[in-house]
Design an enzyme around this catalytic site. Structure first.
Site, PDB file in Angstrom:
ATOM      1  N   TRP A  52      30.366  49.252  42.562  1.00  0.00           N
ATOM      2  CA  TRP A  52      30.352  50.651  43.021  1.00  0.00           C
ATOM      3  C   TRP A  52      31.477  51.463  42.398  1.00  0.00           C
ATOM      4  CZ3 TRP A  52      32.909  52.461  48.120  1.00  0.00           C
ATOM      5  CH2 TRP A  52      34.107  51.761  48.342  1.00  0.00           C
ATOM      6  N   ASP A  53      32.420  50.780  41.789  1.00  0.00           N
ATOM      7  CA  ASP A  53      33.525  51.446  41.109  1.00  0.00           C
ATOM      8  C   ASP A  53      33.019  52.593  40.239  1.00  0.00           C
ATOM      9  OD1 ASP A  53      34.164  48.754  41.894  1.00  0.00           O
ATOM     10  OD2 ASP A  53      35.978  48.834  40.660  1.00  0.00           O
TER      11      ASP A  53
ATOM     12  N   GLU B   2      37.331  44.520  52.027  1.00  0.00           N
ATOM     13  CA  GLU B   2      36.793  43.163  51.896  1.00  0.00           C
ATOM     14  C   GLU B   2      37.660  42.093  52.563  1.00  0.00           C
ATOM     15  OE1 GLU B   2      36.340  43.101  47.681  1.00  0.00           O
ATOM     16  OE2 GLU B   2      34.222  43.676  47.762  1.00  0.00           O
TER      17      GLU B   2
ATOM     18  N   LYS C 154      42.480  45.862  53.059  1.00  0.00           N
ATOM     19  CA  LYS C 154      42.665  45.749  51.606  1.00  0.00           C
ATOM     20  C   LYS C 154      42.607  47.133  50.980  1.00  0.00           C
ATOM     21  CE  LYS C 154      40.361  43.521  47.644  1.00  0.00           C
ATOM     22  NZ  LYS C 154      39.097  42.890  47.253  1.00  0.00           N
ATOM     23  N   GLN C 155      41.788  48.013  51.542  1.00  0.00           N
ATOM     24  CA  GLN C 155      41.614  49.354  50.985  1.00  0.00           C
ATOM     25  C   GLN C 155      40.970  50.217  52.050  1.00  0.00           C
ATOM     26  OE1 GLN C 155      38.608  47.439  48.305  1.00  0.00           O
ATOM     27  NE2 GLN C 155      37.942  49.553  48.127  1.00  0.00           N
TER      28      GLN C 155
END
Lengths: 734, 734
Positions: B346-347, B486, B598-599
């Site tokens: 998806w980046d 994640e 993580k994000q």
């Protein structure tokens, strides 16, 4: 009396009705298709391409043959193969394919310009739909760059407005007399380029070819690649034409094989992309031919047919002689046909080479060096047959091993044994003779030291092992041989062979003396390599002195071989007119029992060793053998030799008859087999007939001198000969 | 307060001590070799080449990666392979090989000129034997013609008189992280050319490369082909130099694969032979970059490090975006490294695409069309997992089939199950979201009709089959998923996913209305193809309205997934300073049991659906989630997003900290993993942070408007955005 009637047909009149440099054809005659394909062959020392038409016809025989590209085949062992065809160039006018066998031909002329090395064609054609268009095709195989070929096509609309489609390509896998020899490894196209990468099935010779199509004055973008059947790529362009508009298309082709470069497909592409324009290529090509003609042209005045035909014969030889390759030689049909499988015979050394020795010595050297490179094959042959030294193959290909078929299918399906490969041993002296002639004429000591000496000496070693001591007659025999006259095989003491061997052994001794004196190191190395011993060399002189020759001491008549005079005598005139050889008429067996010669044998000897026989001896033998020789359908190697000897006997009119039979053999299809390819040995003989016959050139220690015997109608004969680095100009007038 | 200390090292000072367009390196530091190889990567939309040195070093990591050239591999299914290396360029001074780790470096500077797309290097070197020579190397991968690469080397002797030998070639079979992927089919050389034809072992992608070496002002004859070990051809030339004399050498390289042309080897040769000069190629290349920068450049005044870093990030994205290929996409490490095997995440859609949508819409369209071409793979995935419609792969390659490894070796040799390929389903809305954004911004109705609609609708169909009705709660659940964070897998009702699906289904309905109205034929065809029924569409609206999200009505706090708030809470500051991610520190299992992100996950949602959340809700969630996020060593996708949201909360200083962490991630190796390749998503986030964060751009029905929140040190921010065929210029000053 000169009888030219046989050559004065309308066709031949058309042929000469032009400049003295152009072979013309003024009508498209499908019945002469294959003959004319041979006539219009182009070559450049690397390849030959038969004169088939770009658009292709159902029964045509397109052929492109490249020196040295042999592949295995049944019976003949190996044969020069028909390479992928580079000619295809198809034009469609309003969707109708241009073909001269449909629609209407309003005008037709095909021309082979010998001076420029260009085949061109003008056709005014009315399509079935009634559109009239003019075509001018021209093509050449570049003599300046042997890997470049080109076709230019100019199309002029007379009354047509609409689309003309042009499609060019290759025929990638043509058969060779029915046999498949190619596999395509890869092919494709990009932009205005296509390429082909293929390989022979057995010899694994790689072949690379590339082509581009250029529409003059248009962007390359108008050309595109079409993927046809079998993924076969072609280049296609569609042009809008209108009346009086001319469009010009150029197909530039490059081709290479792995014989000269490890990566032929890539080389073809690289060269093609960087290729000069058609015009630039053409200019270089013309300049190259100009340089060749400067030294090799023969000018004849007073007889335009002779003038054209001598140039035609010279053209075909100069076009086939390898320029950058000394591991190939010239096949008997040049590179214009498949007869004799492209094998190499004595035709090259004895018939073709003199032209090159005297006018293009570098090319002569290439051809002789082929014999040097094939010495190992010749040694294998000698060893296999129980002899020593080098025994050249009667038929030779890449390696020099014997490739004469031993058995061939006979007319009734039976197997016929062919003995030439076993016993037609005179080839061994023929090669030595040519090497000696080259050296004598050029003074090329280095070549003699490095190549020639080994040829002449090791073939001499062979003779020592081949002769037999005849205790009864107290002389040496050479038994079970075939001489030049192949109507008689398995004969003993063929005079041609024996006397030539005599010459060979004597020459080898003279050469050895020179070598020891001039190049002691080389002579020592050769002595070791060839096991040469002083006592053995003495034996050579002894053999030479005692070889058996049956010659009548009173008349000087030489018996062709032992027992020839006992054979049935025949009056050949009784069989005229005929359209076959005597052997073809009577059969092999019956002919061998009669005194019928396929070609000069004793007379051939008298030509080659011209200084050893006086005029009286020549006359005696001429009177005996010439009437017994099949001049019309025997070997095509004979007429030119007869022409020379007739000149020696001051019979220029008879000489001229023989000469024209040789000179016109392909142009006028004198023997009805020109469709099989150019008669290369005859072509070489034609030059010899002019130079050594009509001009009467003899070699002296001070160079060539002329004692002319010109035909009555020749008013001038002009040529030049190179003798030891100096050109000798001859300008003879009647 | 701005804390720039982390970026003000000597290295970074050197970096910016120059124009605002050049990345500099002023010393050769073997310890930073791999990091700098990444930094000096060049690309041209077709390939990327890491910045290894031409002369090669023992531990270097040369890589040339071409879009779409995947080959089979264990675990990762398929990976982008390391293509044959085109760089080798070896110089020998008086027999001594130029190497910066021998002899003495008297001066060194390497430069990546972002404006021109050129990497160059100046080295003054004293050889071990004491000869002093200056080198100027420059290289580029042509943006104007993606199949051309070039190196120019200028060598100036300071005190040396003698021979300099130059040898250039290829490294034909490099490994990819130890795995062999290539077999060489053919290679060779001719004149001043060499070529290589190879093929990937499993995917059978053919690769063709050719090179030529040109010595400026000399005939090509001075260059020749050398056959090295393994029949490996190189080009060699020897130059006579003397003090103060400069010689210039140019290596021009062409390369193709069978992905774009059926005959890549031939194409490479054809193009190379017809190649323009180095100078002409360079001029076209510079002009192409000029056109790109005209639309995509961002000017920042007052902060040279920001200026340089934004341009660096833009450069790497603009250099990797495929220009002529809509069947490939941008891997997370661009084409500069092998991490993630070159798979597509998806980046691309969420992080990279906005830059292209707003400044290079044609490139954005290519990337989105990749998703259209991979719909079949997405349908296969849905079917295999028991769902309907299209389920995009979490990791995608050529076909769109799922290529996420299912099991990977863990740190102790155990097999670890990776669930992303099974359940990280938000990718399906991410793609739909990007397609929608593209359409909204460009107004490209044709693309939406032909490609986008099918993407958005068929992925919506998937959701219909993926959601589950929860009878108890009377709502729809999406269970067993992974959200953007994640650190927590196999969770139920991830808020990001659920709200995005809500958006997706609503958007699909709106799109359908438009399609039916604007293109009834297309809508009818799609209805048939995707089995769309009116009653089903009604269900979409129902699902959208009833998807479960746990949001506190009073505060607006959203729970990241069901049960998140029950996990152990941790104060991340307690673990500082650290050089690892929290997951790396605590382990996978332990981390998943804690409230450590993580994000951004909920915050990511709030950025993507910015208009759906008010400032208060954003503030609440920011205050909760931001401290719980691993900003330093978590995902590199996070910082830029945090920068944007900090701007929305009028915290430009905090925003700037996040921004610099993203902007410098590769230049300053902030995460110590830049050697693995460029952080592409981060680079895309950097642009978004500048445009949507600092400039505060929001999209309205009348185009983009800016509500700037510039960092204190920025005096000017200038850029342009394209909105529905019109350029909007922004020139913001502090």
């Amino acid at each position: 009396m000169l009888d030219l009637s046989v050559y004065s047909s309308q066709q031949n009149q058309q042929l000469i009705d032009s400049t003295d440099w152009n072979v013309l054809e003024t009508e498209f005659d499908p019945s002469r298709l294959h003959h004319q394909e041979t006539v219009f062959t182009l070559g450049n020392g690397y390849l030959g391409t038969r004169g088939t038409f770009e658009e292709g016809y159902p029964h045509d025989s397109p052929a492109t043959i490249i020196h040295g590209v042999y592949d295995d085949v049944a019976i003949a062992s190996t044969e020069l193969v028909n390479c992928p065809n580079w000619l295809p160039f198809v034009v469609k006018v309003a969707g109708e394919r241009f073909r001269m066998d449909s629609g209407e031909i309003l005008h037709y002329e095909r021309r082979l310009d010998l001076r420029l090395g260009i085949v061109s064609r003008d056709v005014r054609w009315r399509s079935p739909a009634g559109h009239t268009v003019e075509f001018h095709f021209e093509r050449f195989a570049s003599l300046a760059n042997q890997n470049f070929l080109a076709i230019r096509c100019q199309i002029t609309s007379i009354d047509f407005e609409g689309d003309i489609e042009v499609e060019v390509g290759f025929h990638p896998e043509p058969r060779t007399q029915g046999v498949k020899h190619w596999q395509t490894l890869k092919q494709g196209g990009l932009d205005n380029l296509i390429w082909l990468h293929s390989q022979t099935l057995h010899s694994a010779i790689e072949f690379g070819m590339a082509a581009k199509l250029i529409v003059e004055g248009e962007e390359t973008a108008s050309v595109c690649v079409r993927q046809g059947e079998h993924h076969h790529s072609t280049l296609v362009t569609t042009l809008q034409v209108e009346p009086e508009k001319t469009v010009t298309l150029e197909k530039i082709v490059t081709l290479y094989t792995s014989r000269e470069i490890p990566t032929p497909a890539e080389a073809a592409l690289i060269r093609l992309v960087a290729a000069p324009s058609y015009s630039t290529l053409l200019a270089a090509h013309i300049a190259a031919w100009e340089r060749v003609w400067q030294d090799s042209d023969v000018v004849i005045e007073g007889d335009r047919l002779s003038q054209l035909s001598i140039r035609y014969n010279l053209f075909q030889l100069l076009a086939v002689a390898p320029r950058y390759d000394d591991r190939v030689s010239i096949p008997p049909k040049t590179l214009s046909g498949f007869a004799y499988s492209g094998h190499i015979f004595w035709d090259t050394e004895i018939f073709i080479l003199p032209l090159l020795i005297h006018t293009q010595p570098a090319l002569a050297r290439n051809l002789l060096t082929y014999r040097y490179h094939t010495l190992r094959g010749a040694r294998r042959k000698a060893q296999e047959m129980g002899y020593r030294g080098a025994m050249y193959a009667w038929e030779s290909a890449s390696t020099g091993d014997e490739v004469t078929p031993r058995w061939v299918p006979g007319p009734n399906g039976e197997q016929v044994r062919i003995w030439c490969g076993d016993i037609e041993v005179h080839i061994n002296t023929d090669v030595a003779y040519a090497a000696w002639q080259y050296w004598q004429t050029t003074g090329d000591d280095e070549w003699m030291r490095d190549c020639g000496a080994e040829i002449i000496l090791d073939t001499a070693v062979f003779w020592e092992s081949r002769v037999e001591w005849n205790q009864q007659r107290h002389c040496y025999d050479i038994r079970d041989t075939i001489g030049p006259d192949e109507n008689h095989d398995r004969v003993d003491n063929n005079a041609f062979t024996n006397v030539m061997v005599q010459w060979h052994l004597q020459t080898a001794l003279a050469l050895w003396d020179w070598l020891v004196k001039s190049y002691p190191d080389t002579s020592a190395q050769l002595a070791e390599k060839l096991y040469l011993q002083p006592e053995q060399m003495e034996l050579w002189g002894d053999i030479a002195n005692r070889l058996y020759v049956n010659q009548d001491l009173a008349t000087g008549l030489i018996e062709q071989f032992e027992g020839f005079f006992n054979l049935e005598d025949v009056n050949l005139a009784d069989y005229e007119p005929r359209t076959k050889s005597m052997q073809g008429l009577l059969g092999v067996e019956a002919t061998s029992q009669k005194q019928i010669l396929k070609q000069p044998d004793v007379l051939m000897l008298m030509y080659l060793l011209r200084d050893r026989f006086d005029r009286k001896t020549l006359k005696t033998n001429w009177d005996y053998y010439s009437p017994r020789t099949d001049h019309s359908y025997g070997s095509s190697l004979g007429p030119a030799i007869h022409a020379i000897l007739a000149c020696d006997l001051n019979q220029p009119v008879e000489a001229y008859t023989h000469f024209m039979r040789a000179a016109m053999v392909d142009l006028a299809d004198v023997r009805r087999n020109a469709h099989e390819g150019i008669h290369a040995a005859s072509a070489g003989g034609v030059w010899q007939a002019v130079i050594f016959g009509f001009a009467g050139v003899r070699m002296t220690n001070f160079g060539p001198i002329a004692c002319p015997n010109l035909p009555p109608n020749w008013t001038r004969l002009k040529f030049r000969l190179k003798w030891r680095d100096e050109w000798h100009e001859f300008d003879l007038t009647a």
